[in-house]
Write a protein that holds these residues in place. Structure first.
Motif, mmCIF file in Angstrom:
data_model
loop_
_atom_site.group_PDB
_atom_site.id
_atom_site.type_symbol
_atom_site.label_atom_id
_atom_site.label_comp_id
_atom_site.label_asym_id
_atom_site.label_seq_id
_atom_site.Cartn_x
_atom_site.Cartn_y
_atom_site.Cartn_z
ATOM 1 N N UNK A 105 0.850 -1.190 0.000
ATOM 2 C CA UNK A 105 0.000 0.000 0.000
ATOM 3 C C UNK A 105 0.884 1.238 0.000
ATOM 4 N N UNK A 106 0.727 2.079 -1.000
ATOM 5 C CA UNK A 106 1.517 3.306 -1.100
ATOM 6 C C UNK A 106 1.124 4.290 -0.014
ATOM 7 N N UNK A 107 2.067 5.098 0.467
ATOM 8 C CA UNK A 107 1.712 6.134 1.439
ATOM 9 C C UNK A 107 0.733 7.132 0.819
ATOM 10 N N UNK A 108 -0.161 7.662 1.631
ATOM 11 C CA UNK A 108 -1.145 8.629 1.168
ATOM 12 C C UNK A 108 -0.921 9.964 1.868
ATOM 13 N N UNK A 109 -1.037 11.062 1.133
ATOM 14 C CA UNK A 109 -0.950 12.397 1.717
ATOM 15 C C UNK A 109 -2.286 12.727 2.356
ATOM 16 N N UNK A 110 -2.236 13.118 3.622
ATOM 17 C CA UNK A 110 -3.452 13.434 4.380
ATOM 18 C C UNK A 110 -3.460 14.941 4.644
ATOM 19 N N UNK A 111 -4.056 15.747 3.759
ATOM 20 C CA UNK A 111 -3.972 17.209 3.901
ATOM 21 C C UNK A 111 -4.588 17.738 5.188
#
Length: 129
Positions: A105-111
């Motif tokens: 699972x790729x890292x996700x940006x959490x704004x």
């Protein structure tokens, strides 16, 4: 890319494409390399060979071109006797190496979890670290 290219034109959207000759009569536009052109692709060079004594610790240097960090480039240490690359049936993990992580699972940006918070206006004197 460098090479010879035909330059074509058509009078109308329904018309047929016709090559445009140059003022010298040549049918092709030649695109040449200039010194600023980069010739090697980004990444680790393929088909490198390394030697180490069994049971010893050895530092190896991997050659490449314009490798950015982090990178998707990688090397594989194959202990299979055939030494075949690209064939999963001829692969054996080299002793002492760590298998690849099973985390796919790729890292996700959490704004909304960032500081300063999403949509906040900050002054020029605020330093964000």
């Amino acid at each position: 890319d460098t090479g010879l290219y035909a330059v074509c034109f058509r009078e109308t959207a329904a018309g047929s494409w016709e090559p445009i000759p140059s003022h010298t009569g040549s049918r092709y536009l030649e695109v040449l390399k200039i010194p600023q052109d980069r010739t090697r692709p980004r990444g680790i060079f393929r088909n490198q060979y390394f030697t180490a004594l069994a049971g010893s610790s050895t530092l190896i240097t991997v050659a490449g071109s314009r490798i950015v960090t982090p990178t998707k480039s990688k090397i594989v240490l194959n202990a299979h006797a055939s030494g075949t690359c690209g064939d999963n049936t001829k692969f054996q993990l080299a002793p002492g190496t760590t298998p690849a992580a099973t985390d796919l699972i790729s890292p996700q940006f959490m704004p909304y979890d960032t500081v300063p918070s999403h949509g906040t206006t900050v002054s020029q004197s605020l330093t964000v670290s």
